[in-house]
Structures are given as C-alpha cells and as structure tokens.
Design an enzyme around this catalytic site. Structure first.
Site, PDB file in Angstrom:
ATOM      1  N   LYS A 231     -24.512  -1.894 -64.389  1.00  0.00           N
ATOM      2  CA  LYS A 231     -24.143  -3.249 -64.785  1.00  0.00           C
ATOM      3  C   LYS A 231     -23.864  -4.136 -63.583  1.00  0.00           C
ATOM      4  O   LYS A 231     -23.771  -5.355 -63.729  1.00  0.00           O
ATOM      5  CB  LYS A 231     -22.930  -3.215 -65.719  1.00  0.00           C
ATOM      6  CG  LYS A 231     -21.751  -2.412 -65.241  1.00  0.00           C
ATOM      7  CD  LYS A 231     -20.752  -2.224 -66.376  1.00  0.00           C
ATOM      8  CE  LYS A 231     -19.588  -1.338 -65.975  1.00  0.00           C
ATOM      9  NZ  LYS A 231     -18.685  -1.058 -67.094  1.00  0.00           N
TER      10      LYS A 231
ATOM     11  N   LYS B  82     -29.871   4.909 -61.132  1.00  0.00           N
ATOM     12  CA  LYS B  82     -29.267   4.741 -62.448  1.00  0.00           C
ATOM     13  C   LYS B  82     -29.207   3.270 -62.850  1.00  0.00           C
ATOM     14  O   LYS B  82     -29.079   2.389 -62.008  1.00  0.00           O
ATOM     15  CB  LYS B  82     -27.841   5.301 -62.445  1.00  0.00           C
ATOM     16  CG  LYS B  82     -27.731   6.796 -62.539  1.00  0.00           C
ATOM     17  CD  LYS B  82     -26.301   7.251 -62.395  1.00  0.00           C
ATOM     18  CE  LYS B  82     -25.394   6.656 -63.435  1.00  0.00           C
ATOM     19  NZ  LYS B  82     -23.993   7.143 -63.320  1.00  0.00           N
TER      20      LYS B  82
ATOM     21  N   LYS C 292     -19.806   3.259 -52.459  1.00  0.00           N
ATOM     22  CA  LYS C 292     -19.205   1.969 -52.797  1.00  0.00           C
ATOM     23  C   LYS C 292     -18.861   1.168 -51.551  1.00  0.00           C
ATOM     24  O   LYS C 292     -18.919  -0.069 -51.554  1.00  0.00           O
ATOM     25  CB  LYS C 292     -17.960   2.180 -53.663  1.00  0.00           C
ATOM     26  CG  LYS C 292     -18.281   2.672 -55.062  1.00  0.00           C
ATOM     27  CD  LYS C 292     -17.043   2.760 -55.943  1.00  0.00           C
ATOM     28  CE  LYS C 292     -17.417   3.187 -57.349  1.00  0.00           C
ATOM     29  NZ  LYS C 292     -16.250   3.236 -58.256  1.00  0.00           N
TER      30      LYS C 292
END
Length: 335
Positions: free
Chosen positions: A200, A197, A115
């Site tokens: 969103k 993956k 992240k």
C-alpha cells in the site's frame, strides 16, 4: 490458554486502508480461526507512526482498518478487535522488554534495513525498536500462536528469545509463542513489478488494489497489470511472474488451483485474462464493500465495539503487565 482455547494474536498497520495482499494473505484466513482459538486482532496504530503521517489520515485509516476487519467477516464479539493505542500496556511492556533485548539482535533485523532504505530522512528509534513493541503486542495476551508471513518470522524468533530470556530470570511469566502453521495465505505481488509484494506504500497507484477501490478502478488496475512478451497464459512463477500472479489471485477467488485457472485460459490472450481477473475481484469484493458502507454509517455501533473490545484487551493485557511488574520488583500501586 484463555477460556479453554489457545490464544492467537495478530494485527495490521493503519498507514492506509487495506489492500488485496492484506486480504488474501491474512484477513481472509482469520475468519475461521475463532472456532479454534481465542483471537485478538489489533489495529497496530502505534507501529504506524514510525513513518511521518497526517494525524487525520492516521485516525481515519485506523477506523477503516477496524471496520474492514468486521466487513471481511470477523465477528467483533467472538474476536477481540481493538486499537493498539487504546491499551497502554503495549507501550509499558515494550519499554520493559527493551531492557531485555540486545542491540546486536535489533541490528540483525532485516526489516529495519529495508525500511531504513525507504525512509533515509527519518531513521527514528521507533523504527529500530519496532520488533520489541511487536513482542510486547504478542506476549501481553500470552499468545500461543501468531500467524506470520516469511517477512515476519525473524520478529517472532526475536519475540521468543526475549520471552525465554525473561522467563529464565523471573520464572514462568510469558507463554512462548509459535508461528501459526495453519492454512497459509497467498503472497500477492505488485501488479506493476511482480518481483515484489503488493504494497500500500508503493508510489505507483496502479501496482496495488485497495479493498475499497470502486469496480471501475479495480478493473482498470488489472488491465494495466504487467505481464510479459511470451503471449502464453501459463502458470510459471519463475519465468512468468506477472501472469502467474494474476492466475494466483483468480484461483483464490474462484476456489480452484492456479494450474486449473491457467487451463481455463489456454489459448486466450493476456487481455482476456486481465479482464476476467479484474471482474472476478470486483465481484467478490462487492459484499465486503457493501458491509463496510453499512458499518461506516452506524457510528454508534462501531464506537460501542471499540469501547467494549478495548476494555477486554486491557483486562487481559493488564494482568500480564501486573505480573511482570511484580516479578521485577517494581513498586505496587497504592489503591
């Protein structure tokens, strides 16, 4: 144990509305768990603010996620469905657990590294201590089990370490949670980059199918899905990840195996496969979308669910927090 059942906790962020990976990877499988477990399903909106956001978007997305839980089939009476931010004990216990978590442990968290690379201009402390708040989420409800994917197993191990460390000092306070080993959810890959993956947060809008996408949008996104140049419909995740991802999605909705799905398209082209998958997904999501529309129109009902389940979650979480505070010697509240 709660009411004679083992306790299970899980949650999803509210950074946007839910997508197909959230549904097939977790939400679809949650529905049957209330028969065996006392389930707490949180919209983890506090986790959602580790990245910059628009307040109105967060508020609307949080409500959407909660309604999608119900639209997918979760009974809000049998399951405690609630906003994380409506239970202050989450933040209170997270601070206490920070004092029992070592810096080196947080430095080893691979998700923080991932992240950080995506949010270089916003490397905030919340992003770093995210796993501690997640531990508080789980331990507050004395959860026996937590359904997790591979990317969250490291966080569960840290949660167990923190709980065991606290228990070693103050006695039997926390239940030591285990990863839920029931039916595993599907790993849905990006339609534009099948090596990662479905997410969103992906910048490419065609990579991700949202549960509230309309029929035409769903079909269009699948028609644009990346495949390969082999011109053969075969289930081979290593060499044909794009085609295999489409077959996985199709097989889940058709309740068959990916290899049986591949046999169904033997001799057919990628265009036919993409169209069939898109139409199947759109058809199967239609009842969920219709139920969501009904829930959205009934504001009073959703508000009543939010209020009732916040009270239930607060009652359970408050007992754990009070026990922790007492064990640590924090001053009693004057009543």
């Amino acid at each position: 144990m709660l009411d004679g059942k083992p306790v299970l906790f899980s949650g999803m962020q509210a950074t946007s509305t839910l997508q197909l990976g959230n549904y097939l990877g977790a939400l679809k499988n949650w529905v049957s768990l209330s028969e065996k477990y006392e389930c707490f399903y949180s919209v983890v909106d506090l986790h959602s603010i580790t990245i910059r956001h628009e307040p109105a978007v967060l508020r609307n997305c949080s409500r959407d996620v909660l309604m999608l839980y119900i639209a997918a089939g979760l009974d809000p009476v049998r399951n405690c469905i609630f906003y994380q931010s409506h239970v202050p004990a989450h933040s209170e216990l997270a601070w206490i657990l920070n004092c029992f978590t070592y810096l080196g442990e947080l430095n080893r968290m691979t998700q923080f590294k991932d992240k950080s690379a995506k949010h270089e201009t916003n490397l905030n402390t919340g992003l770093f201590t995210y796993p501690v708040l997640q531990a508080a989420d789980i331990l507050l409800y004395q959860a026996d089990y937590v359904p997790v994917g591979k990317d969250q197993k490291q966080h569960i191990e840290l949660c167990r370490d923190i709980a065991q460390r606290f228990n070693a000092i103050y006695g039997d306070v926390f239940t030591i949670p285990e990863a839920h080993l029931g039916k595993s959810g599907a790993k849905v890959l990006s339609l534009q980059d099948p090596k990662k993956k479905m997410s969103k947060s992906d910048e490419n809008i065609n990579s991700c199918v949202f549960l509230l996408d309309d029929r035409d949008t769903i079909i269009r996104k699948f028609k644009k899905a990346v495949t390969d140049s082999l011109a053969e419909v075969k289930y081979d995740p290593e060499n044909q990840p794009g085609v295999s991802n489409l077959l996985d999605i199709y097989a889940i909705f058709k309740e068959t195996s990916a290899k049986e799905a591949a046999a169904e398209f033997n001799g057919k082209g990628y265009g036919e496969l993409k169209a069939a998958v898109g139409e199947t997904v759109a058809d199967c999501l239609k009842p969920l979308q219709e139920r969501y529309d009904e829930l959205k129109a009934d504001k009073a009902y959703i508000d009543s669910i939010i209020k009732a389940n916040a009270e239930k979650a607060s009652s359970v979480a408050g007992k754990t927090l009070q026990k922790v505070q007492k064990k640590m010697g924090l001053p009693f509240k004057v009543r």
